[in-house]
Design an enzyme around this catalytic site. Sequence first.
Site, PDB file in Angstrom:
ATOM      1  N   LYS A 116       0.811  -1.216   0.000  1.00  0.00           N
ATOM      2  CA  LYS A 116       0.000   0.000   0.000  1.00  0.00           C
ATOM      3  C   LYS A 116       0.847   1.270   0.000  1.00  0.00           C
ATOM      4  O   LYS A 116       0.485   2.259  -0.620  1.00  0.00           O
ATOM      5  CB  LYS A 116      -0.912   0.022   1.219  1.00  0.00           C
ATOM      6  N   GLU A 200      -2.870   7.003   8.359  1.00  0.00           N
ATOM      7  CA  GLU A 200      -3.490   8.031   7.530  1.00  0.00           C
ATOM      8  C   GLU A 200      -4.702   8.620   8.216  1.00  0.00           C
ATOM      9  O   GLU A 200      -5.192   8.100   9.222  1.00  0.00           O
ATOM     10  CB  GLU A 200      -3.834   7.482   6.135  1.00  0.00           C
ATOM     11  N   HIS A 235     -15.082  -3.676   7.557  1.00  0.00           N
ATOM     12  CA  HIS A 235     -14.263  -3.424   6.366  1.00  0.00           C
ATOM     13  C   HIS A 235     -14.390  -4.508   5.308  1.00  0.00           C
ATOM     14  O   HIS A 235     -13.547  -4.626   4.433  1.00  0.00           O
ATOM     15  CB  HIS A 235     -12.792  -3.210   6.736  1.00  0.00           C
ATOM     16  N   ARG A 297      -6.723  -7.661 -10.235  1.00  0.00           N
ATOM     17  CA  ARG A 297      -7.430  -8.903 -10.579  1.00  0.00           C
ATOM     18  C   ARG A 297      -8.901  -8.574 -10.828  1.00  0.00           C
ATOM     19  O   ARG A 297      -9.313  -7.427 -10.673  1.00  0.00           O
ATOM     20  CB  ARG A 297      -7.336  -9.868  -9.405  1.00  0.00           C
TER      21      ARG A 297
HETATM   22  P1  ADP Z   1      -7.907  -3.956   2.794  1.00  0.00           P
HETATM   23  O1  ADP Z   1      -6.819  -4.035   1.769  1.00  0.00           O
HETATM   24  O2  ADP Z   1      -7.502  -4.543   4.116  1.00  0.00           O
HETATM   25  O3  ADP Z   1      -9.231  -4.415   2.307  1.00  0.00           O
HETATM   26  P2  ADP Z   1      -8.452  -1.170   2.220  1.00  0.00           P
HETATM   27  O4  ADP Z   1      -7.334  -0.225   2.205  1.00  0.00           O
HETATM   28  O5  ADP Z   1      -8.993  -1.652   0.911  1.00  0.00           O
HETATM   29  O6  ADP Z   1      -8.036  -2.401   3.132  1.00  0.00           O
HETATM   30  O7  ADP Z   1      -9.643  -0.579   3.072  1.00  0.00           O
HETATM   31  C1  ADP Z   1     -10.760  -1.357   3.411  1.00  0.00           C
HETATM   32  C2  ADP Z   1     -11.882  -0.495   3.949  1.00  0.00           C
HETATM   33  O8  ADP Z   1     -11.454   0.241   5.098  1.00  0.00           O
HETATM   34  C3  ADP Z   1     -12.385   0.553   3.008  1.00  0.00           C
HETATM   35  O9  ADP Z   1     -13.340   0.063   2.131  1.00  0.00           O
HETATM   36  C4  ADP Z   1     -12.961   1.590   3.964  1.00  0.00           C
HETATM   37  O10 ADP Z   1     -14.228   1.146   4.405  1.00  0.00           O
HETATM   38  C5  ADP Z   1     -12.036   1.521   5.135  1.00  0.00           C
HETATM   39  N1  ADP Z   1     -10.978   2.560   5.058  1.00  0.00           N
HETATM   40  C6  ADP Z   1      -9.772   2.439   4.484  1.00  0.00           C
HETATM   41  N2  ADP Z   1      -9.064   3.581   4.581  1.00  0.00           N
HETATM   42  C7  ADP Z   1      -9.831   4.456   5.254  1.00  0.00           C
HETATM   43  C8  ADP Z   1      -9.655   5.821   5.698  1.00  0.00           C
HETATM   44  N3  ADP Z   1      -8.541   6.505   5.496  1.00  0.00           N
HETATM   45  N4  ADP Z   1     -10.674   6.393   6.361  1.00  0.00           N
HETATM   46  C9  ADP Z   1     -11.824   5.723   6.609  1.00  0.00           C
HETATM   47  N5  ADP Z   1     -12.039   4.448   6.233  1.00  0.00           N
HETATM   48  C10 ADP Z   1     -11.064   3.818   5.560  1.00  0.00           C
END
Ligand code: ADP
Length: 666
Positions: A116, A200, A235, A297
């Site tokens: 990431k 973040e 999530h 993917r």
């Molecule tokens: P993973 O790879 O573990 O699935 P992601 O980075 O795709 O993690 O984030 C998954 C979820 O977490 C997002 O869909 C959102 O709901 C929440 N999320 C991620 N980053 C943030 C953020 N900065 N603020 C609020 N919610 C977040």
Amino acid sequence: MLESVLIANRGEIACRIIRTAKRLGMRTIAVYSEADADALFVRMADEAHLIGPAPARESYLRIDRILEVAKATGAACIHPGYGFLSERAEFAEACAENGIVFVGPPAAAIKAMGLKDAAKALVQQAGVPVVPGYHGSKQDPDFLRQKAYEIGYPVLIKAVAGGGGKGMRRVEKAADFDAALESAQREAQNAFGDPRVLVEKYILAPRHIEIQVFADQEGNVVHLFERDCSLQRRHQKVIEEAPAPGMPPEMREIMGKAAVEAARAVGYVGAGTVEFIADGREGLRPDRFYFMEMNTRLQVEHPVTEAITGLDLVELQFRVASGEWLPFNQDDLEIHGHAVEARLYAEDPEREFLPSTGKLWALDFPEGEGLRIDTGVQPGDEVTPYYDPMIAKVIAHGATRHEALAHLAEALGDTIVAGPKTNVAFLKKLCEAEEFRTGQFDTGYIDRHLDALGAVPKAADPESVRLGVLRLLEQDFDTRQYKSTVQGGVESPWDDHDAFQLAGQRRQGFPVMVDGERIDVTVEWPDPRATHTAMDVVIHWADGTSHLVGDYMQRDPRNFVVTDDGVIVLNAGRQTRVALHDPFDVDLEHMDGGDSIKAPMHGKLIALFVKPGDKVEKGQRLAIVEAMKMEHALVAPADGEVAEIAAEPGTQVAEGARLIVLKTEE
Ligand code: ADP
């Protein structure tokens, strides 16, 4: 077109890929684990090869075994689906080395997007907005705490190697930072073997909006609009739709361009998804969205994009992989109507969505215009503890969002599934929830409304128990009638089994098991001419009785599913198992006077925090069982002392197996 494909996956996605490949005239080769020998995808493929035992580590994740089959069968390409090896750069490389086409992006693009922090830096250079935060390599707690302060609370700590919401912690204030950091790092280390995190800004009222991109080998890149996946639980996506409700057209254009830029930045080829998070406090605004990550993917939720674009994304993947150009430009693409997908899972919303396993005694989906069901199982199949417990994706497409949602809710209401517990009723309630229907939701919506959505423990449903008892009586009655005719054809009143007696009201005691709990029921014949299906039923619960009157003949017979030991009664998606109590089936667990702590499901005991003789308090964590990629903590039901430990860490445990016996203090 490529001549043949090996599908390095299982379940519904394997079935879905096979369907398209066959339509394109390709030979389909499945690989499967011992647990999937009878699976639908194995039967659908032209040929199928066993690659190992049930655990994914020993089968679906074995690059060497899969390549052996690919070489032996002369597969022209390998489609990895999603999950498993789909985002493993070394798998893409190994395919290339063996002269087999990998249906996906080049290994370098997978690598570039895999972490990431690096991905964020890369797309930021390409002019794509990223969430404000620290994405660097320093991991010192004091430094990260200082960064969190500069970013401003609330912040989100995320595993650099993250996925599936693991290693992610929301932190509200500085005082909580150190503990959250430590647990995020520990979880990241356990899940990904990499403890690094980034910090973040936590976006408020977050909406998860992702853009489907497609690129060919000539450098043409387009986007296929957005999907909104904001309905999440912890999530993880639950319901997805396209397009996003309330999306201003200029924002769609800006986000689409940003996603295309992100794909270009890594030399992307094939289908990919660029995930963004948008600040939804004032609706969607073009200056309030940020790049989160790119999934290199096909996504689980790709069918909603297929519905609104009329494209088959798997076909496009094959075409691009075989060297064809994208058959359209950005300007040729249009959105048609609205599509919503619900993920039907074998899990129990009343028990914190604990995955549920077992035989599917019944499984039946409605059919109709605008309705699509993607599934990998059939009635009689088993939901095993080895893989993701998704049963199906139910997708509805309509002219408007309102129409699509109404259609989906109706389809979920008409879905019959019995055996493992499922989230079908929960999904239907979600589709009908006022805020969701009017587009007022964010990623925290589900967790804030668990009560209203029925995802809380509930007492047994008396009406279902009544119906179950009558169904069992009817079954019993039918078999006896049958006996009296075969034995000479003379009907005998003594065979009727209707509690006939010469005086007083007829009553019959009926001990049953309701969802595994023993309950006494009395059946009363209200008048002498009553049939066996028009009787009063008195249920003697531990804390009182319910006296229920009614008929059941007009019920939809699909709501009664006969199993090997009784019947499952379906009532608005909720299942109640009613079985005759077997007096010889003594409950040994409760004979020692102690409280047994049992494994909630099939899995592996990964940690044990107590030993015999330890004093424990109610609610204290005693052990952790890992199952279906999740950890489940077992806690003490009451104050007491550990009397016995029945399993060692590292061992596989069966659902219901006794792990710890407590001597409680009552
Ligand atoms: P993973 O790879 O573990 O699935 P992601 O980075 O795709 O993690 O984030 C998954 C979820 O977490 C997002 O869909 C959102 O709901 C929440 N999320 C991620 N980053 C943030 C953020 N900065 N603020 C609020 N919610 C977040």
